[in-house]
Design a protein around this motif. Structure first.
Motif, PDB file in Angstrom:
ATOM      1  N   GLU A 676       0.834  -1.205   0.000  1.00  0.00           N
ATOM      2  CA  GLU A 676       0.000   0.000   0.000  1.00  0.00           C
ATOM      3  C   GLU A 676       0.870   1.255   0.000  1.00  0.00           C
ATOM      4  OE1 GLU A 676      -3.319   2.079   2.924  1.00  0.00           O
ATOM      5  OE2 GLU A 676      -2.842  -0.059   3.120  1.00  0.00           O
ATOM      6  N   PHE A 677       1.947   1.236   0.781  1.00  0.00           N
ATOM      7  CA  PHE A 677       2.874   2.376   0.840  1.00  0.00           C
ATOM      8  C   PHE A 677       3.528   2.620  -0.527  1.00  0.00           C
ATOM      9  CE2 PHE A 677       7.308   3.747   1.379  1.00  0.00           C
ATOM     10  CZ  PHE A 677       7.118   4.974   2.022  1.00  0.00           C
ATOM     11  N   GLU A 680       0.901   4.002  -3.073  1.00  0.00           N
ATOM     12  CA  GLU A 680       0.621   5.411  -2.821  1.00  0.00           C
ATOM     13  C   GLU A 680       1.787   6.285  -3.269  1.00  0.00           C
ATOM     14  OE1 GLU A 680      -0.270   5.817   1.278  1.00  0.00           O
ATOM     15  OE2 GLU A 680      -2.243   4.876   1.137  1.00  0.00           O
ATOM     16  N   GLY A 681       3.018   5.822  -3.018  1.00  0.00           N
ATOM     17  CA  GLY A 681       4.187   6.578  -3.447  1.00  0.00           C
ATOM     18  C   GLY A 681       4.320   6.640  -4.954  1.00  0.00           C
ATOM     19  N   TYR A 683       1.956   6.837  -7.174  1.00  0.00           N
ATOM     20  CA  TYR A 683       1.075   7.865  -7.744  1.00  0.00           C
ATOM     21  C   TYR A 683       1.665   9.263  -7.558  1.00  0.00           C
ATOM     22  CZ  TYR A 683      -2.645   4.433  -8.415  1.00  0.00           C
ATOM     23  OH  TYR A 683      -3.366   3.367  -8.830  1.00  0.00           O
ATOM     24  N   ALA A 684       2.483   9.429  -6.493  1.00  0.00           N
ATOM     25  CA  ALA A 684       3.058  10.749  -6.231  1.00  0.00           C
ATOM     26  C   ALA A 684       4.342  10.989  -6.998  1.00  0.00           C
ATOM     27  CB  ALA A 684       3.320  10.908  -4.728  1.00  0.00           C
TER      28      ALA A 684
END
Length: 692
Positions: A676-677, A680-681, A683-684
């Motif tokens: 999950e981490f 999320e990273g 996408y950034a």
């Protein structure tokens, strides 16, 4: 010749007239430390505990669910409960009211037999009278029998004050006064006292933080009891209420500071023993009598992933910071349970043994026992001395914990096995650490063959100023060996990526050659046995390539140090070197520019290239370093190793619990949070920043 006065011999007269008999509370004022431990802040707080504990004993007996404590601006302390109230009728032997007996007679109270209390913190009957003796004024009000009864004292002497505060005029007078009416059924006790500054040191003061800690602790031990603490001193009054319904299970969770390996386990049991005590017979004589005592044991234990041990022990809610027979019994039962349970498994190899320290690694425990008239060592009650308690607690803990460890329940079995593996690994770590500690001493240990031959040590033997570079790869080692200052800089090469110790067991970590070499060279052991004073270098510096693999290696090294040598991280002695990513070679550099300019990130590279172009400064195609091995010794020294020019990043821990969670997320066995981490990273992340 006359003997000088200072040398005069003492008189040989020693007769009955020379004996001094201290009456009533005079002994308390003459030797206060005998009763409250000291006359500093600790003794001042002990007086407060005595009054609060009387109210808590009522709550333990089932009377009253709220206690109010107020530290007032005039120096007084106020404690109120809503329990049964101190007896106000006449005590037949003394002819005094119950209130006056409690506050003026040593060793008087309702806690010497089993009629009023079953398990209490007050036992010696001196608590309230000692506080009274050491107070310039003490006022007590009791609601009982539909009336309010009042009495005042000055340094233990009953009487009447003609005004407020301790400096009001005082007239000695015995007897309880009826000062008001209350509804029938309303009961309770209120005590206000002013500590005597003739007794206590000038710098002794009531500590709000200690009071909060004690109130919080009591609220855990007596579920449902609310303790309301107010501080009216100073310009910013405060008020806080402590109440917990989860009991010692919630207390154990509160005390723990590491990630849980097990949930809180309750070890509970009841037993009885026979104790011979002196009892008053019908004629008033003391006769040795066998009395059967009930013992209730309630212990909350919880193991975490860390190494520290926290054990809080209590007898009838009174803290025993120095332990006693109940703690000795708990530790023995704990060890026996693990030894007995491990005998039925293959986890423990031949010749290996389990000791108490192995079982208690990462343990948080709250040990509580309740029994009538426990034997304490002294009025401060820091150590329980009742001998039969040890054997009974040992049996209960051994039985209850062994049942958990050998359980066949699907939810319990894997947790029990993980716990036993932790204990076995702790045993092996202890043995390994002892061997390391025996073989590793500061620089003079270099004369032996204990240190790895690949270590390139420095000449200095002083810890301050020395540096150990942990270098990735043999190619970088050769360059670094030339670039270093061998007076104070040591080098230890590692081959590629070390073991991920967050996933591995302690035994696997110690078997790993790279991890073992690092621990050996640092020279201070690992885990619980780590000794910060024995570390051989002032700074530990990770030196890896400035790419993804280098970042991974630095993370693995950080995990090793955080998990097994955490005091080094907490002391701010772990660093990461920052090697450059690019090098500009200028053609005929203008004044103010060096021939070589280094940049440490892509953004800095873009800015520097734009700046040089704008100024008309020509330069060759910039070189991008793929690794430390591409630099020559001078370049590595100037950019990464020379303290005058280099950049280091210090690894720190501001929040140990948060850091523990991050390491577990990034490096642990649970894939879900890490995935999950990463998602999320992703996408950034900007696509043009990917170096491919």
């Amino acid at each position: 010749m006359q003997t000088p006065k200072s040398k005069q011999p003492h008189s040989r007269d020693y007769e009955a007239k020379n004996l001094l008999v201290l009456e009533g509370l005079e002994a308390v004022r003459k030797r206060p430390a005998m009763y409250i431990g000291s006359t500093d802040t600790r003794g001042l707080m002990h007086c407060l505990w005595e009054i609060i504990d009387n109210a808590v004993d009522e709550a333990l007996a089932g009377f009253g669910d709220r206690i109010e404590v107020v530290l007032d601006g005039d120096g007084s302390v106020f404690v109120a409960d809503h329990a049964r109230g101190i007896p106000v009728d006449t005590e037949p032997r003394t002819g005094l009211s119950g209130v006056e007996v409690v506050f003026t007679k040593l060793h008087a109270g309702g806690k010497f037999g089993n009629s009023s209390y079953n398990a209490t913190g007050g036992l010696h009957g001196v608590g309230a009278s000692v506080v009274n003796a050491l107070s310039t004024r003490l006022d007590v009000e009791v609601d009982r029998g539909g009336a309010t009864w009042s009495m005042s004292f000055r340094r233990g002497v009953p009487g009447v004050f003609d005004g407020d505060g301790p400096n009001a005029a005082f007239t000695p007078q015995s007897g309880l006064r009826k000062t008001g009416r209350v509804a029938k059924g309303v009961t309770g006790t209120r005590v206000r006292y002013w500590p005597d500054r003739q007794i206590f040191l000038a710098d002794a003061e009531l500590s709000l933080s200690h009071l909060h800690d004690r109130a919080r602790q009591t609220s855990f031990l007596v579920p449902g009891l609310a303790l309301d603490v107010a501080d009216r001193r100073g310009d910013e009054p405060s008020r806080e209420t402590f109440v917990h319904v989860g009991g010692i299970t919630e207390f154990a969770d509160f005390l723990a500071h590491d990630a849980p390996l097990t949930d809180v386990i309750r070890l509970q049991g009841h037993d009885a023993f026979v104790e011979t005590v002196p009892m008053l017979d019908d004629s008033g004589a003391m006769t040795p009598t066998d009395v059967e005592r009930d013992l209730d044991v309630d212990i909350a234990v919880r193991w975490g992933t860390g190494y520290d041990t926290t054990v809080k022990s209590f007898v009838n809610i009174i803290a025993t910071p120095k332990g006693g027979t109940h703690v000795a019994g708990f530790e023995r039962g704990l060890t026996r349970a693990f030894v007995k349970s491990l005998d039925g498994t293959r986890l423990l190899k031949a010749g290996e043994e389990i000791i108490k320290d192995d079982c208690m690694e990462g343990l948080t425990a709250v040990v509580t026992v309740r029994l009538a008239e426990p034997q304490f060592e002294g009025q401060t009650k820091e150590v329980l001395g009742t001998p039969p308690v040890q054997k009974l607690v040992t049996g209960i803990v051994e039985r209850e914990l062994a049942e958990f460890l050998t359980s066949t329940k699907a939810a319990v079995r894997p947790v029990a096995r993980t716990l036993m593996e932790k204990v076995v690994n702790a045993s092996r770590t202890r043995v390994q650490a002892r061997a390391h500690k025996e073989n590793q001493r500061r620089k003079n240990a270099l004369a032996s063959s204990a240190l790895p031959p690949k270590l390139k040590d420095c000449r200095s033997t002083a810890v301050d100023g020395t540096e150990l570079f942990i270098v990735e790869g043999d190619s970088a080692l050769g360059t670094a060996n030339v670039a270093r200052n061998s007076e104070f800089q040591a080098l230890l090469p590692i081959r590629g990526k070390i073991l991920n110790v967050q996933k591995a067991s302690v035994g696997d970590m110690l078997k790993n050659a790279e991890c073992a070499s690092i621990i050996q060279v640092v020279g201070a052991g690992s885990g619980r046995t780590f000794d910060l004073e024995a570390v051989r270098y002032g700074k530990i510096i990770f030196m890896a390539d400035a790419d993804a693999d280098g970042a991974h290696i630095r993370t693995l090294l950080a995990t090793l140090f955080f998990r097994y040598m955490r005091p080094l991280v907490e002391a701010g002695r772990i660093y990461s070197a920052v090697p450059p990513l690019h090098r500009f070679e200028l053609i005929n550099p203008k004044r103010g520019y060096e021939k070589y300019i280094y940049t440490y990130s892509d953004a800095e590279y873009q800015r520097k290239a734009a700046e040089l172009t704008k100024r008309g400064q020509a330069f060759k195609d910039p070189q991008r370093y793929k690794g430390l091995g591409e630099m020559d010794a001078d370049q590595l020294a100037d950019t990464t190793m020379n303290p005058r020019h280099r950049t280091l990043r210090r690894l720190t821990v501001d929040d140990a619990a948060a850091a523990e969670r991050v390491f577990e997320m990034l490096m642990g066995n649970d894939v879900g949070p890490r995935k999950e981490f990463i998602v999320e990273g992703a996408y950034a992340l900007e696509a043009d920043r990917i170096d491919a």
